[in-house]
Scaffold this motif. Structure first.
Motif, mmCIF file in Angstrom:
data_model
loop_
_atom_site.group_PDB
_atom_site.id
_atom_site.type_symbol
_atom_site.label_atom_id
_atom_site.label_comp_id
_atom_site.label_asym_id
_atom_site.label_seq_id
_atom_site.Cartn_x
_atom_site.Cartn_y
_atom_site.Cartn_z
ATOM 1 N N MET A 26 0.778 -1.173 0.026
ATOM 2 C CA MET A 26 0.170 -0.042 -0.033
ATOM 3 C C MET A 26 1.011 1.206 0.050
ATOM 4 O O MET A 26 1.972 1.270 0.691
ATOM 5 N N ILE A 27 0.397 2.291 -0.661
ATOM 6 C CA ILE A 27 1.351 3.390 -0.834
ATOM 7 C C ILE A 27 0.618 4.507 0.402
ATOM 8 O O ILE A 27 -0.572 4.557 0.679
ATOM 9 N N SER A 28 1.673 5.196 0.975
ATOM 10 C CA SER A 28 1.189 5.932 2.331
ATOM 11 C C SER A 28 1.075 7.333 1.510
ATOM 12 O O SER A 28 1.359 7.792 0.248
ATOM 13 N N ILE A 29 0.596 8.333 2.238
ATOM 14 C CA ILE A 29 0.366 9.741 1.852
ATOM 15 C C ILE A 29 1.572 10.447 1.297
ATOM 16 O O ILE A 29 1.616 11.162 0.436
ATOM 17 N N GLU A 30 2.561 10.178 2.151
ATOM 18 C CA GLU A 30 3.848 10.847 1.876
ATOM 19 C C GLU A 30 4.374 10.339 0.457
ATOM 20 O O GLU A 30 5.064 11.023 -0.132
ATOM 21 N N GLN A 31 4.365 8.957 0.129
ATOM 22 C CA GLN A 31 4.779 8.617 -1.114
ATOM 23 C C GLN A 31 3.977 9.082 -2.235
ATOM 24 O O GLN A 31 4.278 9.675 -3.325
ATOM 25 N N ALA A 32 2.606 9.253 -1.916
ATOM 26 C CA ALA A 32 1.711 9.864 -2.939
ATOM 27 C C ALA A 32 2.167 11.330 -3.236
ATOM 28 O O ALA A 32 2.105 11.676 -4.286
ATOM 29 N N LYS A 33 2.405 11.853 -2.238
ATOM 30 C CA LYS A 33 2.970 13.347 -2.476
ATOM 31 C C LYS A 33 4.118 13.482 -3.177
ATOM 32 O O LYS A 33 4.303 14.247 -4.418
ATOM 33 N N GLN A 34 5.142 12.550 -2.853
ATOM 34 C CA GLN A 34 6.328 12.606 -3.697
ATOM 35 C C GLN A 34 6.046 11.952 -5.265
ATOM 36 O O GLN A 34 6.702 12.773 -6.105
ATOM 37 N N MET A 35 5.016 11.167 -5.335
ATOM 38 C CA MET A 35 4.632 10.818 -6.863
ATOM 39 C C MET A 35 4.135 12.135 -7.527
ATOM 40 O O MET A 35 4.563 12.305 -8.512
ATOM 41 N N ALA A 36 3.505 12.945 -6.906
ATOM 42 C CA ALA A 36 3.077 14.247 -7.506
ATOM 43 C C ALA A 36 4.149 15.150 -7.978
ATOM 44 O O ALA A 36 4.204 15.892 -8.806
ATOM 45 N N LYS A 37 4.934 15.341 -6.769
ATOM 46 C CA LYS A 37 6.045 16.069 -6.832
ATOM 47 C C LYS A 37 7.032 15.681 -8.292
ATOM 48 O O LYS A 37 7.254 16.578 -9.041
ATOM 49 N N ARG A 38 7.224 14.228 -8.375
ATOM 50 C CA ARG A 38 7.933 13.777 -9.658
ATOM 51 C C ARG A 38 7.269 13.938 -10.765
ATOM 52 O O ARG A 38 7.605 14.454 -12.086
ATOM 53 N N LEU A 39 5.966 13.942 -10.708
ATOM 54 C CA LEU A 39 4.916 13.984 -12.015
ATOM 55 C C LEU A 39 5.192 15.588 -12.543
ATOM 56 O O LEU A 39 5.129 15.717 -13.677
ATOM 57 N N ARG A 40 5.047 16.390 -11.516
ATOM 58 C CA ARG A 40 5.085 17.660 -11.858
ATOM 59 C C ARG A 40 6.501 18.222 -12.555
ATOM 60 O O ARG A 40 6.549 18.962 -13.494
ATOM 61 N N ALA A 41 7.462 17.532 -11.859
ATOM 62 C CA ALA A 41 8.888 17.889 -12.510
ATOM 63 C C ALA A 41 8.793 17.349 -13.805
ATOM 64 O O ALA A 41 9.602 18.197 -14.802
ATOM 65 N N SER A 42 8.453 15.997 -13.882
ATOM 66 C CA SER A 42 8.479 15.618 -15.285
ATOM 67 C C SER A 42 7.824 16.445 -16.364
ATOM 68 O O SER A 42 8.216 16.656 -17.574
ATOM 69 N N LEU A 43 6.529 16.845 -15.827
ATOM 70 C CA LEU A 43 5.662 17.558 -16.932
ATOM 71 C C LEU A 43 6.446 18.762 -17.203
ATOM 72 O O LEU A 43 6.445 19.441 -18.433
ATOM 73 N N GLN A 44 7.062 19.746 -16.295
ATOM 74 C CA GLN A 44 7.727 20.860 -16.520
ATOM 75 C C GLN A 44 8.953 20.643 -17.430
ATOM 76 O O GLN A 44 9.384 21.580 -18.057
ATOM 77 N N SER A 79 -1.422 21.289 -6.959
ATOM 78 C CA SER A 79 -2.761 20.457 -6.770
ATOM 79 C C SER A 79 -3.340 19.624 -7.776
ATOM 80 O O SER A 79 -3.860 18.530 -7.546
ATOM 81 N N MET A 80 -2.971 20.005 -8.980
ATOM 82 C CA MET A 80 -3.296 19.304 -10.384
ATOM 83 C C MET A 80 -2.597 18.007 -10.268
ATOM 84 O O MET A 80 -3.172 16.987 -10.461
ATOM 85 N N ALA A 81 -1.392 18.216 -9.907
ATOM 86 C CA ALA A 81 -0.419 17.005 -9.954
ATOM 87 C C ALA A 81 -1.022 16.146 -8.704
ATOM 88 O O ALA A 81 -1.227 14.692 -8.802
ATOM 89 N N LEU A 82 -1.665 16.628 -7.566
ATOM 90 C CA LEU A 82 -1.874 15.703 -6.442
ATOM 91 C C LEU A 82 -3.248 15.097 -6.915
ATOM 92 O O LEU A 82 -3.553 13.736 -6.810
ATOM 93 N N GLU A 83 -4.276 15.879 -7.606
ATOM 94 C CA GLU A 83 -5.423 15.287 -8.058
ATOM 95 C C GLU A 83 -4.996 14.218 -9.105
ATOM 96 O O GLU A 83 -5.705 12.883 -9.128
ATOM 97 N N LEU A 84 -4.052 14.223 -10.169
ATOM 98 C CA LEU A 84 -3.959 13.360 -10.906
ATOM 99 C C LEU A 84 -3.274 12.072 -10.268
ATOM 100 O O LEU A 84 -3.688 10.970 -10.744
ATOM 101 N N VAL A 85 -2.569 12.171 -9.419
ATOM 102 C CA VAL A 85 -1.991 11.044 -8.723
ATOM 103 C C VAL A 85 -2.966 10.305 -7.925
ATOM 104 O O VAL A 85 -3.183 8.961 -7.777
#
Length: 176
Positions: free
Chosen positions: A1-19, A28-34
């Protein structure tokens, strides 16, 4: 299972990858996508249901990073950076006149070099599995390094290319 902290890190990496691909996304958009990717209706639902931390059920290791003893920064840089083609990952000294601790890497191979007498003993051997050993040999021999021109030795279990640093350490590059 994924933790809230891991989900936040996923959002951070997603945002960096998109940029990196010239795509702008708010945090907030990255968090919603995750949250959607994890099967939740929205981030608020995910944040309420995801555990704060995931309890580890097994000991895991990622990789080992050998520490090799060095005695002379100039010689270490000449051998590891100029000859072997590593790049500096980080440098650390507690103060300007104290010993150097140097992180180097080439591709996925990382080594730490230390002038601290308690970190490592000279004369260590590091075994490095690799591919394209002939290409690496040709690269090293073309540099005409004055203190060694390593060549491949065929063993029953693989091809070995061994180099010796100025401090008595050996690195055995091996291809199956």
């Amino acid at each position: 299972m994924i933790s809230i902290e891991q989900a936040k890190q996923m959002a951070k990496r997603l945002r960096a990858s998109l940029q990196a691909h010239d795509q702008q996304a708010s945090h907030s958009m990255a968090l919603e996508l995750v949250a959607h990717q994890l099967g939740y209706k929205n981030w608020n639902t995910a944040a309420a249901l995801l555990p704060a931390q995931v309890r580890q059920t097994a000991v895991t290791f990622t990789k080992a990073i050998p520490i090799l003893r060095m005695f002379d920064e100039t010689k270490a840089r000449e051998f590891y950076l100029d000859f072997l083609g590593f790049s500096v990952e980080f440098e650390h000294r507690f103060e300007a006149d104290l010993p150097l601790y140097l992180g180097i890497q080439r591709g996925s191979l990382q080594l730490h070099l230390s002038e601290h007498h308690g970190d490592a003993s000279p004369g260590a051997t590091t075994f490095v599995p690799m591919d394209n050993i002939e290409m690496f040999r040709d690269e090293l021999q073309a540099k005409r390094y004055g203190y060694g021109r390593p060549d491949i030795v065929e063993q029953g279990w693989g091809k070995i290319l061994e180099v010796h640093d100025p401090f008595g350490n050996r690195i055995r590059f091996c291809q199956d």
